[in-house]
Design an enzyme around this catalytic site. Structure first.
Site, PDB file in Angstrom:
ATOM      1  N   LYS A 174       0.835  -1.209   0.000  1.00 35.11           N
ATOM      2  CA  LYS A 174       0.000   0.000   0.000  1.00 35.11           C
ATOM      3  C   LYS A 174       0.873   1.264   0.000  1.00 35.11           C
ATOM      4  O   LYS A 174       0.553   2.267  -0.651  1.00 35.11           O
ATOM      5  CB  LYS A 174      -0.927  -0.010   1.210  1.00 35.11           C
ATOM      6  CG  LYS A 174      -1.751   1.248   1.407  1.00 35.11           C
ATOM      7  CD  LYS A 174      -2.777   1.503   0.300  1.00 35.11           C
ATOM      8  CE  LYS A 174      -3.486   2.835   0.524  1.00 35.11           C
ATOM      9  NZ  LYS A 174      -4.441   3.157  -0.538  1.00 35.11           N
ATOM     10  N   LYS A 242       0.052  11.613   5.659  1.00 36.07           N
ATOM     11  CA  LYS A 242       0.380  10.496   6.566  1.00 36.07           C
ATOM     12  C   LYS A 242       1.018   9.337   5.783  1.00 36.07           C
ATOM     13  O   LYS A 242       2.040   8.786   6.168  1.00 36.07           O
ATOM     14  CB  LYS A 242      -0.911  10.038   7.258  1.00 36.07           C
ATOM     15  CG  LYS A 242      -0.788   8.789   8.063  1.00 36.07           C
ATOM     16  CD  LYS A 242      -1.823   7.704   7.845  1.00 36.07           C
ATOM     17  CE  LYS A 242      -2.895   7.752   6.853  1.00 36.07           C
ATOM     18  NZ  LYS A 242      -3.572   6.526   6.511  1.00 36.07           N
TER      19      LYS A 242
HETATM   20  P1  NAD Z   1     -12.258   9.154   7.372  1.00 39.06           P
HETATM   21  O1  NAD Z   1     -11.551  10.136   8.229  1.00 39.06           O
HETATM   22  O2  NAD Z   1     -13.340   9.597   6.457  1.00 39.06           O
HETATM   23  O3  NAD Z   1     -12.891   7.979   8.297  1.00 39.06           O
HETATM   24  C1  NAD Z   1     -12.324   7.510   9.476  1.00 39.06           C
HETATM   25  C2  NAD Z   1     -13.460   7.287  10.467  1.00 39.06           C
HETATM   26  O4  NAD Z   1     -12.921   6.700  11.649  1.00 39.06           O
HETATM   27  C3  NAD Z   1     -14.144   8.589  10.893  1.00 39.06           C
HETATM   28  O5  NAD Z   1     -15.544   8.443  10.698  1.00 39.06           O
HETATM   29  C4  NAD Z   1     -13.786   8.744  12.363  1.00 39.06           C
HETATM   30  O6  NAD Z   1     -14.837   9.338  13.128  1.00 39.06           O
HETATM   31  C5  NAD Z   1     -13.573   7.299  12.756  1.00 39.06           C
HETATM   32  N1  NAD Z   1     -12.695   7.137  13.916  1.00 39.06           N
HETATM   33  C6  NAD Z   1     -11.511   7.723  14.160  1.00 39.06           C
HETATM   34  N2  NAD Z   1     -11.005   7.264  15.323  1.00 39.06           N
HETATM   35  C7  NAD Z   1     -11.893   6.380  15.805  1.00 39.06           C
HETATM   36  C8  NAD Z   1     -11.938   5.567  16.954  1.00 39.06           C
HETATM   37  N3  NAD Z   1     -10.958   5.589  17.862  1.00 39.06           N
HETATM   38  N4  NAD Z   1     -12.992   4.750  17.120  1.00 39.06           N
HETATM   39  C9  NAD Z   1     -13.990   4.720  16.214  1.00 39.06           C
HETATM   40  N5  NAD Z   1     -14.019   5.465  15.105  1.00 39.06           N
HETATM   41  C10 NAD Z   1     -12.971   6.280  14.902  1.00 39.06           C
HETATM   42  O7  NAD Z   1     -11.114   8.381   6.584  1.00 39.06           O
HETATM   43  P2  NAD Z   1     -11.271   7.463   5.268  1.00 39.06           P
HETATM   44  O8  NAD Z   1     -11.061   8.324   4.081  1.00 39.06           O
HETATM   45  O9  NAD Z   1     -12.483   6.613   5.386  1.00 39.06           O
HETATM   46  O10 NAD Z   1      -9.948   6.570   5.423  1.00 39.06           O
HETATM   47  C11 NAD Z   1      -9.857   5.492   6.363  1.00 39.06           C
HETATM   48  C12 NAD Z   1      -8.551   4.744   6.092  1.00 39.06           C
HETATM   49  O11 NAD Z   1      -8.566   4.245   4.753  1.00 39.06           O
HETATM   50  C13 NAD Z   1      -7.298   5.646   6.218  1.00 39.06           C
HETATM   51  O12 NAD Z   1      -6.241   4.904   6.770  1.00 39.06           O
HETATM   52  C14 NAD Z   1      -7.015   6.002   4.778  1.00 39.06           C
HETATM   53  O13 NAD Z   1      -5.643   6.310   4.586  1.00 39.06           O
HETATM   54  C15 NAD Z   1      -7.441   4.733   4.048  1.00 39.06           C
HETATM   55  N6  NAD Z   1      -7.868   4.913   2.645  1.00 39.06           N
HETATM   56  C16 NAD Z   1      -8.690   5.950   2.277  1.00 39.06           C
HETATM   57  C17 NAD Z   1      -9.052   6.086   0.938  1.00 39.06           C
HETATM   58  C18 NAD Z   1      -9.934   7.220   0.466  1.00 39.06           C
HETATM   59  O14 NAD Z   1     -10.014   7.441  -0.758  1.00 39.06           O
HETATM   60  N7  NAD Z   1     -10.600   7.959   1.343  1.00 39.06           N
HETATM   61  C19 NAD Z   1      -8.605   5.169  -0.019  1.00 39.06           C
HETATM   62  C20 NAD Z   1      -7.804   4.111   0.394  1.00 39.06           C
HETATM   63  C21 NAD Z   1      -7.440   3.985   1.731  1.00 39.06           C
END
Ligand code: NAD
Length: 297
Positions: A174, A242
C-alpha cells in the site's frame, strides 16, 4: 467460521460506511461503531446495527474490520482495555483495512496471536468510488488460512484481493501504491496547468491522453474534477501526507532512495501546512497554479 459470519465494522468514514453497507447488502449481519455516532446511525438506516462502543460491536462477531485514519487509532482500538483484542471471541478474524505503518501492522499481528486471534493487514486502493462500487483493490498481509477465511468478504468489498506476503506486507505494498498515486496526481496537475496555459481544450486533451501510454486510473477518476477545480474529498490531503511519511520512512529504513517520491511528499506536506488538509489530494493542482502565477503582476 460460520457460513454467514457476523461482522463488527469499526470506523465508518468516507471508506468504512460504504464498505460496511456493501456487506449488509450482501447479507451479512453488520454491527458498526464510529467515534462520532451519526455515522453508525447511517449504517443502521442501511440495514446494519449501530453499536455504542467497540466492545458492543465486537461482542458476538466472528469477523472484526477496522477502517480508521492512522496507526495510533488502530493501535488504540485494537489494544486498549476496552478494545477489540480484549473483547473478541478467540479464533475471530481481525482485518485492519486502514492504511498504517507496516511495522505497526506486524506488531499488531503478533499481539493478536497472543490473544488467539487471526489478524490480517488488508489496506485498499480504489478510493471512495471503489468503496461504493465494491471495486477496491485489496493488498493483504498475513497467514494464508486467514486470507482464505476472509476471501468471501473481500469478494464483496473489492474486485482484486491478493495475499502479498506475511503480516505487514499488505501495508508495504500500500505504501508503494501511495507513492505511485501521489506522483501520478502531481504530473497530471502539472500537465493540466500546462495545457490550460497554452489554451488547449483540456477535456479533449485528457480524453486522448487517457487512450495512450499516459493514460491512468488517476486521469479516469480525478481528471474531470481537477479540470473543474472540485477538490471535495475523496481522499484527504491529511491522509496522503500520513501515507507519504510512511513511504519516505520505510524507504529510508530499507536504504532505498526515492527522489521523486520525496519531492511529492514535500508538496503534499506544503498543502497541509497551508491549511488544505481537508481537501482532496488532487488539490496538488492548486500548488502548481500558485507556483506558476505571479500574484503581483
Ligand atoms: P475518514 O476520516 O473519512 O474515516 C475515518 C473514520 O474513523 C471517521 O468516521 C472517524 O470518526 C472514525 N474514527 C476515528 N477514530 C476512531 C476511533 N478511535 N474509534 C472509532 N471510530 C474512529 O477516513 P477514510 O477516508 O475513510 O480513510 C480510512 C482509512 O482508509 C485511512 O487509513 C485512509 O488512509 C485509508 N484509505 C482511504 C481512501 C480514500 O479514498 N478515502 C482510499 C484508500 C485507503
Amino acid at each position: 467460521m460460520p457460513a454467514n459470519p457476523t461482522v463488527a465494522f469499526i470506523g465508518l468514514g468516507i471508506m468504512g460506511l460504504p464498505m460496511a453497507s456493501n456487506l449488509v447488502d450482501a447479507g451479512y449481519t453488520v454491527a458498526g461503531y464510529n467515534r462520532s455516532p451519526q455515522a453508525a446511525e447511517k449504517l443502521a438506516a442501511r440495514g446494519g446495527t449501530a453499536a455504542g462502543s467497540v466492545a458492543e460491536a465486537v461482542r458476538g462477531a466472528n469477523v472484526v474490520i477496522t477502517m480508521l485514519p492512522d496507526s495510533p487509532d488502530v493501535e488504540s482500538v485494537l489494544l486498549d482495555d476496552d478494545g477489540v483484542f480484549a473483547n473478541a471471541e478467540p479464533g475471530s478474524l481481525i482485518i485492519d483495512m486502514s492504511t498504517i505503518r507496516p511495522d505497526v501492522a506486524r506488531d499488531l499481528a503478533s499481539a493478536g496471536v497472543r490473544h488467539h486471534l487471526r489478524v490480517l493487514d488488508a489496506p485498499v486502493s480504489g478510493g471512495e468510488a471503489g468503496a461504493i462500487e465494491g471495486a477496491l483493490s485489496i493488498m493483504v498481509g498475513g497467514e494464508k488460512s486467514a486470507f482464505d477465511a476472509a476471501a468471501p468478504l473481500f469478494d464483496v468489498l473489492g474486485t482484486t484481493a491478493v495475499l502479498v506476503g506475511p503480516a505487514g506486507a499488505g501495508q508495504t505494498v500500500k505504501a508503494a501504491n501511495q507513492l505511485i498515486v501521489a506522483g501520478n496526481l502531481q504530473l497530471l496537475a502539472e500537465a493540466l496547468v500546462f495545457l490550460e496555459a497554452h489554451g488547449v481544450d483540456t477535456a479533449a486533451g485528457l480524453e486522448v491522453l487517457n487512450g495512450g501510454l499516459a493514460g491512468s486510473t488517476v486521469i479516469t477518476r480525478k481528471g474531470e474534477a481537477m479540470r473543474n477545480r472540485n477538490f471535495e474529498p475523496g481522499f484527504r490531503i491529511a491522509l496522503h501526507d500520513k501515507d507519504l511519511r510512511i513511504v519516505t520512512t520505510a524507504a529510508r529504513d530499507a536504504g532505498v532512495t526515492i527522489p521523486l517520491g520525496a519531492q511529492v511528499a514535500q508538496l503534499v506536506g506544503a498543502l497541509k501546512a497551508q491549511g488544505h488538509g481537508g481537501l482532496d489530494h488532487s488539490a496538488l493542482l492548486r500548488l502548481v497554479e500558485q507556483l506558476s502565477t505571479d500574484e503581483h503582476r
